[in-house]
Design a protein around this motif. Structure first.
Motif, PDB file in Angstrom:
ATOM      1  N   LEU A 199       0.829  -1.205   0.000  1.00 38.94           N
ATOM      2  CA  LEU A 199       0.000   0.000   0.000  1.00 38.94           C
ATOM      3  C   LEU A 199       0.862   1.252   0.000  1.00 38.94           C
ATOM      4  O   LEU A 199       1.974   1.255   0.519  1.00 38.94           O
ATOM      5  CB  LEU A 199      -0.905   0.010   1.230  1.00 38.94           C
ATOM      6  N   GLN A 200       0.325   2.337  -0.548  1.00 43.86           N
ATOM      7  CA  GLN A 200       1.014   3.621  -0.488  1.00 43.86           C
ATOM      8  C   GLN A 200       0.970   4.152   0.945  1.00 43.86           C
ATOM      9  O   GLN A 200       0.220   3.661   1.785  1.00 43.86           O
ATOM     10  CB  GLN A 200       0.382   4.611  -1.452  1.00 43.86           C
ATOM     11  N   ALA A 201       1.763   5.161   1.204  1.00 44.33           N
ATOM     12  CA  ALA A 201       1.872   5.753   2.542  1.00 44.33           C
ATOM     13  C   ALA A 201       0.546   6.346   3.000  1.00 44.33           C
ATOM     14  O   ALA A 201      -0.302   6.713   2.180  1.00 44.33           O
ATOM     15  CB  ALA A 201       2.946   6.841   2.533  1.00 44.33           C
ATOM     16  N   PRO A 202       0.351   6.472   4.308  1.00 45.29           N
ATOM     17  CA  PRO A 202      -0.884   7.064   4.836  1.00 45.29           C
ATOM     18  C   PRO A 202      -1.170   8.458   4.289  1.00 45.29           C
ATOM     19  O   PRO A 202      -2.330   8.857   4.206  1.00 45.29           O
ATOM     20  CB  PRO A 202      -0.650   7.113   6.341  1.00 45.29           C
ATOM     21  N   SER A 203      -0.142   9.182   3.893  1.00 43.18           N
ATOM     22  CA  SER A 203      -0.360  10.526   3.347  1.00 43.18           C
ATOM     23  C   SER A 203      -1.176  10.491   2.053  1.00 43.18           C
ATOM     24  O   SER A 203      -1.744  11.504   1.653  1.00 43.18           O
ATOM     25  CB  SER A 203       0.983  11.221   3.102  1.00 43.18           C
ATOM     26  N   GLU A 204      -1.261   9.332   1.417  1.00 39.94           N
ATOM     27  CA  GLU A 204      -2.036   9.186   0.182  1.00 39.94           C
ATOM     28  C   GLU A 204      -3.465   8.710   0.439  1.00 39.94           C
ATOM     29  O   GLU A 204      -4.247   8.603  -0.493  1.00 39.94           O
ATOM     30  CB  GLU A 204      -1.334   8.208  -0.758  1.00 39.94           C
ATOM     31  N   SER A 205      -3.794   8.411   1.686  1.00 46.52           N
ATOM     32  CA  SER A 205      -5.119   7.862   1.976  1.00 46.52           C
ATOM     33  C   SER A 205      -6.136   8.956   2.270  1.00 46.52           C
ATOM     34  O   SER A 205      -5.796  10.106   2.528  1.00 46.52           O
ATOM     35  CB  SER A 205      -5.041   6.887   3.149  1.00 46.52           C
ATOM     36  N   ARG A 206      -7.394   8.571   2.202  1.00 48.31           N
ATOM     37  CA  ARG A 206      -8.505   9.446   2.551  1.00 48.31           C
ATOM     38  C   ARG A 206      -9.423   8.689   3.497  1.00 48.31           C
ATOM     39  O   ARG A 206      -9.633   7.494   3.354  1.00 48.31           O
ATOM     40  CB  ARG A 206      -9.310   9.863   1.317  1.00 48.31           C
ATOM     41  N   VAL A 207      -9.966   9.400   4.443  1.00 43.29           N
ATOM     42  CA  VAL A 207     -10.926   8.836   5.388  1.00 43.29           C
ATOM     43  C   VAL A 207     -12.293   9.373   5.007  1.00 43.29           C
ATOM     44  O   VAL A 207     -12.465  10.583   4.843  1.00 43.29           O
ATOM     45  CB  VAL A 207     -10.565   9.228   6.843  1.00 43.29           C
ATOM     46  N   VAL A 208     -13.269   8.471   4.841  1.00 44.69           N
ATOM     47  CA  VAL A 208     -14.618   8.846   4.423  1.00 44.69           C
ATOM     48  C   VAL A 208     -15.588   8.501   5.544  1.00 44.69           C
ATOM     49  O   VAL A 208     -15.589   7.393   6.066  1.00 44.69           O
ATOM     50  CB  VAL A 208     -15.021   8.093   3.134  1.00 44.69           C
ATOM     51  N   ARG A 209     -16.409   9.492   5.910  1.00 45.75           N
ATOM     52  CA  ARG A 209     -17.439   9.305   6.930  1.00 45.75           C
ATOM     53  C   ARG A 209     -18.725   9.959   6.429  1.00 45.75           C
ATOM     54  O   ARG A 209     -18.673  10.972   5.731  1.00 45.75           O
ATOM     55  CB  ARG A 209     -17.063   9.998   8.236  1.00 45.75           C
TER      56      ARG A 209
END
Length: 114
Positions: free
Chosen positions: A41-51
């Motif tokens: 997986l790519q680094a957490p800086s590339e992730s998005r959190v959806v709520r």
């Protein structure tokens, strides 16, 4: 039994030199059918959190954990039992250079009547 194996970075490393290679581990498990799929997986800086709250969607940049550890990959294992999953995880090079979390898939037929 299926297990999700999260591969997690860790700031602590094993002091014993390890010549193991992830490709060797992957090839062995793919050949015997114990590893169904896995990815880095790519680094957490590339992730998005959806709520979604009160009907409104919120999207924020990746998790803001105050930790040096983060999930850097995963593998899905199909094994006989937890002992076999632990044995397989202990041979993964990241067992010495990170940590591995094993989590069984929900067995829906077991919970259907509960």
């Amino acid at each position: 039994m299926k297990y999700m194996m999260f591969v997690v970075t860790d700031s602590q490393r094993d002091t014993v030199s390890d010549e193991s290679d992830v490709d060797v581990w992957v090839d062995e498990l793919d050949a015997n059918g114990k590893r169904l799929i896995g990815e880095v997986l790519q680094a957490p800086s590339e992730s998005r959190v959806v709520r979604v709250r009160d009907g409104k969607r919120y999207v924020t940049d990746g998790p803001f954990a105050e930790t040096k550890e983060w999930i850097c990959g995963f593998d899905i294992l199909e094994v006989e039992d937890l002992d076999e999953a632990i044995e397989i995880a202990s041979r993964h090079p990241m067992a010495r250079n990170g940590q591995l979390e094993l989590r069984p898939f929900m067995q829906w037929e077991e919970t259907a009547g509960a």
